[in-house]
Design an enzyme around this catalytic site. Structure first.
Site, short mmCIF file in Angstrom:
data_model
loop_
_atom_site.label_atom_id
_atom_site.label_comp_id
_atom_site.label_asym_id
_atom_site.label_seq_id
_atom_site.Cartn_x
_atom_site.Cartn_y
_atom_site.Cartn_z
N HIS A 111 23.10 100.59 -15.80
CA HIS A 111 24.60 100.32 -15.41
C HIS A 111 25.61 100.78 -16.36
O HIS A 111 26.77 100.71 -16.23
CB HIS A 111 24.86 98.93 -14.95
N ASP A 126 16.79 98.09 -14.03
CA ASP A 126 18.07 98.34 -14.73
C ASP A 126 17.88 98.87 -16.26
O ASP A 126 17.82 98.44 -17.32
CB ASP A 126 18.76 97.27 -15.21
N SER A 134 25.02 95.37 -23.50
CA SER A 134 23.78 95.68 -22.59
C SER A 134 22.99 96.91 -22.81
O SER A 134 23.88 98.09 -23.58
CB SER A 134 24.60 95.91 -21.18
#
Length: 248
Positions: A65, A109, A204
């Site tokens: 992402h 992810d 992230s």
């Protein structure tokens, strides 16, 4: 688990830079030479950044992402706001998100970034080793996660310097209580609900490091409270990682 924790365990909306280091401590400069800062521009024109880590001279691993245009990677940084001589800023030649990535349930992810030029290995820039196939870390094992995140939930700015927090690997059944979309074959859950030392917004894509190897890639955490973070399980994706690094 106290009822209030159950009420607060809503998933964060996944946005670029959605996870951050809360608590922990500043690390010795350049003692985590694998750490990368991934910067990019989203479709709305806003600049964002994520964490990542060098796995080979031409490749950085991050979260799927964490993508956009004008992607570039900063290696060898400690103070991300300073112009350090150790820093290497390298444009991304190609972003390869996992083909099964699903932004609705956050599975797969994970993304490889091929750099336009080879990273120069120095004391401040070194790859992080990946675990062997079928390797696993047991619940209770203490691992670490690093990034340039806020030092508290109420802080308005992120840390300029690289920080690190220790996280405890949680049992899969406990993770399922926190995250109803948790998939144990593809994910690892780590943290400590009793301590203000976990993952939150801004990093992230950073690695979950256990025994000096990357066992996870940070993908998401809890909303409105501090608790465990969910990491994409690197071991599950080793064949895909290896295949793509050989092809590109």
């Amino acid at each position: 688990m106290p009822p209030i924790l159950i009420l607060l365990t809503l998933l964060l909306p996944l946005r670029a830079g959605a996870e951050e280091i809360i608590g922990g401590h500043e690390v010795k400069p350049h003692s985590r030479p694998y750490m990368a800062r991934v910067r990019f521009v989203k479709d709305n024109g806003k600049r964002h950044s994520c964490g990542g880590f060098l796995v080979q001279d031409y490749f950085v691993l991050t979260a799927a992402h964490c993508t956009g245009s004008s992607m570039r990677v900063i290696l060898g940084a400690h103070n991300i706001r300073a112009k350090e001589e150790t820093q290497q800023i390298i444009p991304v030649a190609k972003a390869i998100p996992h083909p099964a990535y699903d932004d609705k349930d956050n599975t797969s992810d994970i993304m490889l970034l091929k750099l336009e030029s080879k990273a120069k290995r120095t004391k401040a820039v070194r790859p992080l080793k990946l675990p062997r196939p079928n390797a696993r870390v047991k619940p209770g094992h203490v691992c670490s996660v690093a990034g340039w995140g806020r030092t508290s939930i109420n802080a308005t700015q992120r840390s300029s310097c690289l920080r690190e927090a220790q996280l405890i690997i949680q049992k899969d059944k406990e993770c399922k209580k926190y995250f109803y979309k948790y998939f144990k074959t593809m994910q690892i859950c780590a943290g400590d609900p009793k301590k203000i030392q976990s993952t939150y917004s801004g990093d992230s894509g950073g690695p979950l490091v256990c025994n000096n190897k990357a066992y996870g890639v940070l993908t998401y955490g809890l909303n409105r409270t501090i608790g465990p973070g969910v990491f994409t399980k690197v071991v599950h994706y080793l064949p895909w990682i290896s295949r793509n690094m050989k092809l590109l």
